[in-house]
Design an enzyme around this catalytic site. Structure first.
Site, PDB file in Angstrom:
ATOM      1  N   CYS A   3      -3.509   1.750 -22.507  1.00  0.00           N
ATOM      2  CA  CYS A   3      -3.664   2.330 -21.536  1.00  0.00           C
ATOM      3  C   CYS A   3      -2.271   1.848 -20.927  1.00  0.00           C
ATOM      4  CB  CYS A   3      -5.249   1.249 -20.478  1.00  0.00           C
ATOM      5  SG  CYS A   3      -4.706  -0.379 -20.871  1.00  0.00           S
ATOM      6  N   ARG A  48      -8.439  -1.332 -12.864  1.00  0.00           N
ATOM      7  CA  ARG A  48      -7.696  -3.082 -12.058  1.00  0.00           C
ATOM      8  C   ARG A  48      -8.279  -3.103 -11.510  1.00  0.00           C
ATOM      9  NH1 ARG A  48      -2.282   0.061 -14.038  1.00  0.00           N
ATOM     10  NH2 ARG A  48      -1.457  -1.394 -15.712  1.00  0.00           N
ATOM     11  N   ARG A  68     -12.205  -2.614 -15.561  1.00  0.00           N
ATOM     12  CA  ARG A  68     -12.003  -4.256 -16.349  1.00  0.00           C
ATOM     13  C   ARG A  68     -12.152  -4.563 -15.525  1.00  0.00           C
ATOM     14  NH1 ARG A  68      -5.835  -4.517 -17.813  1.00  0.00           N
ATOM     15  NH2 ARG A  68      -5.451  -4.988 -15.528  1.00  0.00           N
ATOM     16  N   HIS A  91       0.798  -1.088  -0.192  1.00  0.00           N
ATOM     17  CA  HIS A  91       0.206   0.056   0.023  1.00  0.00           C
ATOM     18  C   HIS A  91       1.033   1.560   0.056  1.00  0.00           C
ATOM     19  CE1 HIS A  91      -3.435  -2.474   1.672  1.00  0.00           C
ATOM     20  NE2 HIS A  91      -3.353  -1.612   0.787  1.00  0.00           N
ATOM     21  N   ASN A 134       1.289  -3.280 -22.450  1.00  0.00           N
ATOM     22  CA  ASN A 134       2.138  -4.074 -20.427  1.00  0.00           C
ATOM     23  C   ASN A 134       2.642  -5.218 -21.730  1.00  0.00           C
ATOM     24  OD1 ASN A 134       2.872  -1.856 -20.218  1.00  0.00           O
ATOM     25  ND2 ASN A 134       0.599  -2.725 -18.354  1.00  0.00           N
ATOM     26  N   ASP A 135       1.500  -5.798 -21.848  1.00  0.00           N
ATOM     27  CA  ASP A 135       1.511  -6.978 -22.037  1.00  0.00           C
ATOM     28  C   ASP A 135       1.867  -7.548 -23.647  1.00  0.00           C
ATOM     29  OD1 ASP A 135       0.885  -8.847 -19.491  1.00  0.00           O
ATOM     30  OD2 ASP A 135      -0.355  -7.982 -19.480  1.00  0.00           O
ATOM     31  N   GLU A 187      -4.110  -7.088 -25.995  1.00  0.00           N
ATOM     32  CA  GLU A 187      -3.360  -6.823 -25.341  1.00  0.00           C
ATOM     33  C   GLU A 187      -2.252  -8.310 -25.336  1.00  0.00           C
ATOM     34  OE1 GLU A 187      -3.548  -7.070 -20.688  1.00  0.00           O
ATOM     35  OE2 GLU A 187      -4.991  -7.474 -21.192  1.00  0.00           O
ATOM     36  N   ARG A 244       7.852  -9.892 -17.220  1.00  0.00           N
ATOM     37  CA  ARG A 244       7.069  -8.754 -16.778  1.00  0.00           C
ATOM     38  C   ARG A 244       7.254  -7.605 -16.884  1.00  0.00           C
ATOM     39  NH1 ARG A 244       1.095  -7.317 -17.098  1.00  0.00           N
ATOM     40  NH2 ARG A 244       1.541  -4.995 -16.606  1.00  0.00           N
TER      41      ARG A 244
HETATM   42  C1  PEP Z   1      -1.228  -4.432 -20.176  1.00  0.00           C
HETATM   43  O1  PEP Z   1      -1.140  -5.229 -19.859  1.00  0.00           O
HETATM   44  O2  PEP Z   1      -0.603  -3.000 -20.932  1.00  0.00           O
HETATM   45  C2  PEP Z   1      -1.901  -2.642 -18.852  1.00  0.00           C
HETATM   46  C3  PEP Z   1      -2.945  -1.656 -19.205  1.00  0.00           C
HETATM   47  O3  PEP Z   1      -2.971  -3.905 -18.501  1.00  0.00           O
HETATM   48  P1  PEP Z   1      -2.120  -5.016 -16.421  1.00  0.00           P
HETATM   49  O4  PEP Z   1      -1.106  -3.653 -17.111  1.00  0.00           O
HETATM   50  O5  PEP Z   1      -2.704  -4.006 -15.476  1.00  0.00           O
HETATM   51  O6  PEP Z   1      -1.437  -6.183 -17.130  1.00  0.00           O
HETATM   52 MG    MG Z   2      -2.460  -6.434 -19.304  1.00  0.00          MG
END
Ligand code: PEP
Ligand code: MG
Length: 543
Positions: free
Chosen positions: A481, A294, A330, A187, A436-437, A413, A447
């Site tokens: 995002c 999220r 989401r 946190h 990101n993914d 993603e 990751r």
């Molecule tokens: C992503 O994968 O770019 C994304 C926004 O989702 P998260 O980072 O929560 O996996």
């Molecule tokens: Mg993701």
């Protein structure tokens, strides 16, 4: 030659800063003096009074946070009140004083440490981080027992660990945080990120050797803390801190100025926010709504699928502050590094997992529709690979909506989703690209690396371009995002490829809105086309 000493940890909140250390924990702060038998009853009473004082301090901090409309931080701080009043902790403190003769501050620290160690042994990352919260309560009570109160003027907070109350109380005037322990999802780290404070965690005990008042650099971008920083590093850090301060002030002052390119192309800048603290900061900086909530982050410690009431209780405080603005919630993206205890060992992730647990999916849809009343509600499906998944969610959603409305979007993603974007787009009201993914999966990175990996790699860019074309054909908007939306190199390329919305961390909203105002749409569009074309001709992989 430079005399710098870099301590390596893990980046928990970005930014670079320099300042004088304020060391909250020092190994051996309280010398091990044994209390005589006749004084132990009074010493134990002193320790109990200290716990009560710590609990009242935490209650007061929570109250202040509520007045500032930071309700969820207040809730977190209030869990510290319960910890301070925990009978098990109190009895441990008593035993340490009456049986072993420890002084009240030592006993409080030791009892908190024992309780924390028990939590840490549960082999659950999230509970292990609650262990830090117990240590923080122990430290607060120990400070009360020693007659000191925890207050900090300015500087870099250095501690073994920090609880959320410490961050909320002490960090207002602090410029950075360096912790020996701690985790990036604790946190305290969430609060630091929403306040825009650079933070490095997991630095090891070496960080506690820093002297009070010593000048240190906290580099939250690289995850390092530098002792005896050289002149150049200090000047870079000062520059960065000053830039962030001015950028935030400018962002707040310009929150009503539209995010529009020099040649008049509008981009919506939304926030990735799951807590009221993040939403508060994002709104101050001019966010037009939430582009990514999220939901799974709110239930990482869950021991079963969250009930309807539990979900409404955490979603409503955030969503009710949005008025008629966009609220993109989401569906749970559980799995991978976001696996709560009850799902340990389960392989499925994201929407696949939810479709396997259809009652949980239905409950979540009902909760979102209920908590999102009055917003421009959008529901986002994570880890989509086929249009069939979207159809199933839409069917269920239509039975829940009644007369209400909500848009349904797909996260793009995975490479499968990008390659099948035309089909997916024909069943979606909007698309949201999760860079990101996507980057991780396309480039086979882990990751953590993918957060800084080049989205501008042509293999990723081609998939984004394919997604854009599919969305244009289906006449639906596209949001980005992932972290790339607030990356200064990637952002203009994404705008050039035609994305309609950028959804970024709360503390980045103003900066991204400013970048949009500084670019020329016709120029970035040509540059993006050129990048795709050049790379296509060269057959190369990187542009
Ligand atoms: C992503 O994968 O770019 C994304 C926004 O989702 P998260 O980072 O929560 O996996
Ligand atoms: Mg993701």
């Amino acid at each position: 030659m430079s005399d710098e000493l870099a301590l390596h940890g893990v980046s928990a909140a970005p930014g670079v800063t320099v300042g004088r250390a304020v060391v909250l924990d020092r190994i051996g702060t309280y010398p091990a003096v044994t209390v005589s038998l006749t004084e132990r009853v009074e010493e134990a009473a002193r320790a109990r009074r200290a716990l009560e004082a710590a609990a009242s301090e935490l209650e007061r901090i929570a109250e202040e946070l509520r007045l500032e409309r930071r309700g969820d931080e207040a809730d977190i701080v209030e869990t510290g009140v319960l910890m301070a009043m925990d009978p098990e902790l109190i009895s441990r403190v008593d035993t340490l004083i009456t049986d072993l003769g420890l002084r009240a501050p030592d006993a409080l620290l030791e009892a908190a440490e024992q309780t924390a160690a028990e939590l840490a042994r549960l082999e659950n990352a999230m509970l292990a981080q609650r262990a830090d919260d117990v240590r923080s309560v122990g430290r607060r009570a120990a400070a009360c027992a020693a007659g000191a109160s925890q207050s900090v003027t300015e500087g870099i907070l250095v501690a073994a660990t920090l609880g959320p109350a410490d961050v909320a109380q002490l960090a207002r005037k602090a410029s950075g945080i360096a912790l020996a322990g701690g985790g990036v999802t604790a946190h305290a780290a969430i609060v630091a990120r929403s306040l825009g404070l650079p933070m490095v965690v997991s630095l090891g005990a070496g960080v506690l050797e820093i002297e009070d008042g010593e000048e240190v650099v906290v580099d939250g971008d690289r995850g390092i803390v530098v002792r005896r920083p050289g002149a150049e590093r200090v000047s870079v850090a000062r520059g960065d801190a000053e830039r962030r301060r001015v950028a935030r002030e400018t962002a707040v002052a310009r929150r009503l100025v539209p995010a529009q390119t020099k040649d008049g192309h509008r981009i919506r800048v939304l926030a990735n926010a799951s807590t009221t603290a993040e939403l508060h900061e994002a709104t101050q900086q001019g966010a037009e709504g939430v582009g990514l909530l999220r939901s799974e982050l709110l239930f990482l410690e869950a021991s079963a699928w969250p009930s309807l009431q539990q979900q409404v209780d955490v979603l409503r405080p955030v969503l009710s502050r949005l008025g008629g603005r966009t609220a993109t919630v989401r569906l749970f993206d559980f799995g991978g590094d976001k696996t709560p205890p009850f799902l340990r060992g389960v392989r499925a992730r994201g929407i696949d997992l939810l479709l396997e647990s259809s009652e949980a999916l239905r409950t979540q849809l009902v909760a979102i529709v209920e908590a999102g009343a009055g917003t421009e509600l959008r529901i986002l499906v994570p880890m989509v690979t086929t249009s069939g998944q979207l159809k199933s969610v839409r069917e269920m959603l239509s039975t829940i909506l009644g007369g209400r409305s909500a848009e349904l979007g797909a996260m793009i993603e995975t490479p499968e989703a990008a390659l099948g974007a035309a089909e997916i787009a024909s069943h979606a009201d909007f698309l949201s690209i999760g860079t990101n993914d996507l980057t991780q999966l396309v480039l086979s990175l882990d990751r953590e690396q993918s957060r800084t990996a080049p989205v501008t790699d042509i293999r990723v860019l081609r998939l984004i371009d394919a997604t854009m074309r599919a969305a244009r054909a289906a006449r639906i908007p596209v949001d980005v995002c992932g972290e790339a939306a607030s990356d200064p190199r990637a952002m203009p390329i994404l705008v050039g490829l035609g994305v309609d919305e950028l959804s970024v961390a709360a503390a980045r909203v103003g900066q991204v809105r400013q970048w949009v105002r500084e670019i020329d749409f016709s120029t970035v569009r040509k540059e993006s086309e050129k990048l795709l074309h050049q790379a296509g001709q060269a057959g190369g992989e990187c542009v």
